[in-house]
Scaffold this active site. Sequence first.
Site, PDB file in Angstrom:
ATOM      1  N   LYS A 159       3.452  -3.632   0.187  1.00 47.73           N
ATOM      2  CA  LYS A 159       2.112  -3.385   0.738  1.00 47.73           C
ATOM      3  C   LYS A 159       1.037  -4.329   0.189  1.00 47.73           C
ATOM      4  O   LYS A 159       0.157  -4.758   0.929  1.00 47.73           O
ATOM      5  CB  LYS A 159       1.706  -1.927   0.475  1.00 47.73           C
ATOM      6  CG  LYS A 159       2.414  -0.922   1.388  1.00 47.73           C
ATOM      7  CD  LYS A 159       1.955   0.489   1.075  1.00 47.73           C
ATOM      8  CE  LYS A 159       2.178   1.394   2.263  1.00 47.73           C
ATOM      9  NZ  LYS A 159       1.527   2.700   2.090  1.00 47.73           N
TER      10      LYS A 159
ATOM     11  N   ASP B  37      -3.730   4.222   6.126  1.00 43.89           N
ATOM     12  CA  ASP B  37      -3.355   5.421   5.359  1.00 43.89           C
ATOM     13  C   ASP B  37      -4.540   6.371   5.167  1.00 43.89           C
ATOM     14  O   ASP B  37      -4.390   7.593   5.262  1.00 43.89           O
ATOM     15  CB  ASP B  37      -2.793   5.033   3.984  1.00 43.89           C
ATOM     16  CG  ASP B  37      -1.312   4.684   4.046  1.00 43.89           C
ATOM     17  OD1 ASP B  37      -0.639   5.100   5.009  1.00 43.89           O
ATOM     18  OD2 ASP B  37      -0.826   3.995   3.125  1.00 43.89           O
TER      19      ASP B  37
END
Length: 276
Positions: A69, A105
Amino acid sequence: MTDRIPLAGVVGCPIAHSRSPALHGHWLSRYGIAGHYVPLHVEEGDLAEVLRTLPRAGFVGCNVTIPHKVAALELSRTATDRARRIGAANTLVFGPDGVRADNTDGEGFLENLRRNAPGWRATDGPAAIFGAGGAARAVIVSLLDDGAPEIRLANRTRDRSEALAREFGARIAVHDWDRAGAMLDGAATAINTTSLGMTGKAPFDVPLDRLSPDAVVNDLVYTPLETGFLASARDLGCRTVDGVGMLLHQAVPGFARWFGTRPAVDRHLRAAVLAP
Ligand code: NAP
């Protein structure tokens, strides 16, 4: 590109456990879209080359998961403001100008609470967050952007929570992990962003006696769906929200960009993702 079948996927290592192919596969079939979404096992040293190659092979974008990520954000040509602030990417869009990174997210986290605890707002009062890892960063950025008046943070490794407080400013108050239960006093929202309580990990054992029954309680862990943290909070009379909704909602913006349809999050999707 228009005569090509659009491809997307999730890049990670390991990746076999990922529920994202079931999630996006459900939407592709539900909306009758001629596209595919596949799991892509990519080792750390190979990420840059894979991201250069995927667009040439017909990929319109991909999700990114552990351990890529942070590197995915660094390798992208452009990024959204929220991805930069979170310091990681989970959604990449491949366009004519290169890779654009986003991080959805935090949006998934907020949407999960809004949908499953109707009337909940970040402005309701202090939020107590357990954990200071990657997921906590997304939760903190989204709560700050949504107007949370105070964020109380406790992490086993105190240095990490202090670094977040320095980075994100005066609304963050750091608490000791050993007395983390005290930060629940007067908290409107309590969130576990640690991996404690996950199947195969140590249990979440912070005492919850200071938790008000008016608080909304959320666990990012969703295996099991009802964690010990959520079960104890429910026993105290709190409204509880499980972690799978965050996974479902964070997927919406990526699917919409790649396949041109904004998909619905409903019980059919949830069932498809939870199916063994
Ligand atoms: P991470 O960056 O590795 O952070 C892990 C966090 O857990 C750290 O705060 C760590 O504390 C804490 N921790 C681990 N073991 C602990 C222990 N024995 N005692 C106390 N604290 C402990 O991982 P992440 O990416 O933030 O993910 C955290 C959790 O959120 C995972 O369970 C993940 O599956 C879940 N998650 C769910 C979603 C969703 O969509 N629902 C999305 C993202 C993540 P230290 O700093 O002291 O190590």
